[in-house]
Design an enzyme around this catalytic site. Sequence first.
Site, PDB file in Angstrom:
ATOM      1  N   GLY A  20      -7.068  -6.338 -11.042  1.00  0.00           N
ATOM      2  CA  GLY A  20      -8.170  -5.984 -10.140  1.00  0.00           C
ATOM      3  C   GLY A  20      -7.947  -4.598  -9.570  1.00  0.00           C
ATOM      4  O   GLY A  20      -7.152  -3.817 -10.092  1.00  0.00           O
ATOM      5  N   GLY A  22      -6.344  -3.648  -6.857  1.00  0.00           N
ATOM      6  CA  GLY A  22      -4.974  -3.421  -6.413  1.00  0.00           C
ATOM      7  C   GLY A  22      -4.032  -3.172  -7.580  1.00  0.00           C
ATOM      8  O   GLY A  22      -3.356  -2.139  -7.650  1.00  0.00           O
ATOM      9  N   VAL A  86       0.517 -15.912 -15.521  1.00  0.00           N
ATOM     10  CA  VAL A  86       1.818 -16.140 -14.913  1.00  0.00           C
ATOM     11  C   VAL A  86       1.802 -17.533 -14.305  1.00  0.00           C
ATOM     12  O   VAL A  86       0.892 -17.876 -13.544  1.00  0.00           O
ATOM     13  CB  VAL A  86       2.111 -15.084 -13.829  1.00  0.00           C
ATOM     14  N   GLU A 178     -26.340  -9.425  -0.059  1.00  0.00           N
ATOM     15  CA  GLU A 178     -26.779  -8.755  -1.286  1.00  0.00           C
ATOM     16  C   GLU A 178     -27.479  -9.739  -2.218  1.00  0.00           C
ATOM     17  O   GLU A 178     -28.527  -9.428  -2.794  1.00  0.00           O
ATOM     18  CB  GLU A 178     -25.574  -8.093  -1.958  1.00  0.00           C
ATOM     19  N   ASP A 315      -6.573  -8.545  -1.977  1.00  0.00           N
ATOM     20  CA  ASP A 315      -7.109  -9.669  -1.209  1.00  0.00           C
ATOM     21  C   ASP A 315      -6.071 -10.743  -0.930  1.00  0.00           C
ATOM     22  O   ASP A 315      -6.189 -11.486   0.050  1.00  0.00           O
ATOM     23  CB  ASP A 315      -8.285 -10.316  -1.964  1.00  0.00           C
ATOM     24  N   ALA A 331     -12.332  -3.692  -1.876  1.00  0.00           N
ATOM     25  CA  ALA A 331     -11.745  -2.853  -2.916  1.00  0.00           C
ATOM     26  C   ALA A 331     -10.965  -1.644  -2.374  1.00  0.00           C
ATOM     27  O   ALA A 331      -9.839  -1.396  -2.798  1.00  0.00           O
ATOM     28  CB  ALA A 331     -12.829  -2.397  -3.894  1.00  0.00           C
TER      29      ALA A 331
END
Lengths: 459, 459
Positions: A20, A22, A86, A178, A315, A331
Amino acid sequence: MNNTQTKQTSFPHVVIIGGGFGGLYAAKSLKNAPVQVTLIDKRNFHLFQPLLYQVATGTLSPADIASPLRVVLSKHKNTQVLLDKVVDIDPEAKKVFLEGQDELNYDALIVATGVSHHYFGNDQWQDDAPGLKTVEDALEMRRRIFMAFEAAEKEDDPKKRKALLTFVVVGGGPTGVELAGAIAEIAYQSVKDDFRDIDTTQAQVLLFEGMERILPPYPEESSAHAQQALEQLGVDVLTKTLVTNIADNSVTFRQGDDTKTINAHTILWAAGVKASFMGKVLADRAGAELDRAGRVIVEPNLSLKNYSDIFVIGDLANFAHQGDHSLPGVAPVAMKEGEYVAKLITKRLEGETVKPFEYNDFGSMAVIGKNKAIANLNFAKFSGFLAWIIWAFAHIYYLIEFDNKLVVMIQWAWNYITLGRGARLITETPSLQLEIESTPHPGNSTPNTKDSIQEPVSV
Amino acid sequence: MNNTQTKQTSFPHVVIIGGGFGGLYAAKSLKNAPVQVTLIDKRNFHLFQPLLYQVATGTLSPADIASPLRVVLSKHKNTQVLLDKVVDIDPEAKKVFLEGQDELNYDALIVATGVSHHYFGNDQWQDDAPGLKTVEDALEMRRRIFMAFEAAEKEDDPKKRKALLTFVVVGGGPTGVELAGAIAEIAYQSVKDDFRDIDTTQAQVLLFEGMERILPPYPEESSAHAQQALEQLGVDVLTKTLVTNIADNSVTFRQGDDTKTINAHTILWAAGVKASFMGKVLADRAGAELDRAGRVIVEPNLSLKNYSDIFVIGDLANFAHQGDHSLPGVAPVAMKEGEYVAKLITKRLEGETVKPFEYNDFGSMAVIGKNKAIANLNFAKFSGFLAWIIWAFAHIYYLIEFDNKLVVMIQWAWNYITLGRGARLITETPSLQLEIESTPHPGNSTPNTKDSIQEPVSV
């Protein structure tokens, strides 16, 4: 694959879990560092989450907001991308265990696996009220929204037809705002000439928010603007509204003392998130402390208290060493945290230390419909079209790959002119159930998060 | 829904089953006719089939080549689109029966439901070797193609890795040629810098054709050019090759007298088609005569022998009243047939007749890779880049909606420059099994098609 050997040879090995914002920005920032990087993700693409609602509402295609991780990182010769899951870690042996019995040794581990939907202990609502995290979620939402109109066109029973044309969005945060705005535009503008037996302008779009105003973290002024703009689009905004049950295409909700139930064929969940699976793993294996949502409470340098070589960003991280509450799960925070950890690791190899992570909030934005937004920047507040322009440029700027940017801009321009919804295909997607089962979240049954499960469903 | 009433009021009612090229162009041509039109399709969009292979190979997104039928026909006030499935008809009562117990009366019926994959009686091959007809098929092919590289990157066993990097396309018609060319470009160009543990240029792409040359219906010269171009891209073209078995990621095939088996993780089926469900219905209910593939043998005016108010057009029709063989199952034929039937119906209402259907073949084209094609036009033959330009313009021209055209052109231009595959995301799609089961094809168990099932698998 025996990465245990291959990765040990030359440089220190940095393993990043999650592609993502990060994880990807951590990897990008390590491009020229004297390390070997392995980025593991269970999907082969980076997803531009902030625009996912536009896939759900038929404006964009998944590929418009997804960039293959291999393409984004193909020039990073020190980086390998692995499509894998993982399943466990061993912080003492510094190992990561993958689904296929493979294992990786690491010298530094960056966990950036994010969050998933949270139904506050009512996971049985998932089927009736899907959330919006994955591409499959978005296509399922799209399918439900547009199928509702198709079914209504064929429905004679006025009561059933009304339920088919009733759309409920649960949760008045940016995603809920949204979604509600986009659905109102679909019903009242995009599809109004496309049907013969129904009048889509008679559709009802409701937005439920548990607090006294939508966009609670925003300044009151912004919340007011947002509500006004939504109401202009035709959305019924219900604040101080708590959902108490969702079943059989109906929502039961409480406003003050009275409880109502309305029939709605399309119910969308934008109310809560909970930590992904890795939060639980870090708690069990590395003694990480979790907050009520199962997010990992990190040190000022984003590492774990007991393991300075394990970092949690994005997050999944609860960073509360700045201001009076933890940083929001957006983000920009994830990107900055990824860049920070990359820098920390590089400096550490040079024997240097870096000062604790600090985040300068440039503000937050939410878009309402096709051409209005709320931009609450730290130097000024904007609303309406100007805010939308700022929103659009900020988002276009961060769309990873150029061709995505170009295509998205054209799609937007075209939709802007035509009110069209070019991507309104109804395709078969696996039931959300499947998608959710594929990523177990034992986190929500651990003591750490129990209270959040027990709490009333405040949306 | 009680269309039985509503549709009977004013104008004669034309019911069109299928929103492909045939059905859509019939509907478009009836825009100003004094008729009421109902177009029924089980999907809510028209699919631009000729470019579906580009969705399968990660160049385009489904929405780029799909146009919502309601949007295309929204200005046709005499036309209603229904998202539904036709399960049966009654030609005496002039009724069409829909899945949901609803029924429609018709004055004229146009059947344009096309064809589906044909495994020549080996339907058990479906899972191992999916075909390419629907958006879901394309996304499943895309998933398999790109997953193969991902799995190879993690595979240590050289034998397994080789199988993962072996791609077999069965069938040397236009679709097979286009798929093989695109996969070769992916392996040898698009993804070659994206992996660390495998060399994707070592991948093998094979194209099997049963006849002595690929593109059998084309002139020998064109076939030769196509084979040459494919071989330049790195495709191994095996002609006079019959597949005798597909199982467990392996293909067994016969060339002359010797039989070989190769391990291939990705096997794609482009070999045969069979009539859709409606062929069988027309045979059972209206005594329609079917050919070996289950297609309906039509009269010179595309109607049924026994029912002058039932027409069959597009891939489902076998029109053999011109030239020495039936017309090919391609988009241009379907469009012309749709326009013809629309005209016939209009004229008939005016008490006039029209002369039998005639098709002027402007030629056929197949694209090989990113910038080469074979254009076999009736005034000249082209190959290479010039042919590709002709191919590109012909296809862009017919992309129904402007925004699709624009986006597709940009995607192509971008891919052309970058060799990129922007739409290479691997998403979950329902197993092909599901997709196929969802549309029953009893046709392949009728006497009419038995011989085609018994015949050797000549691809």
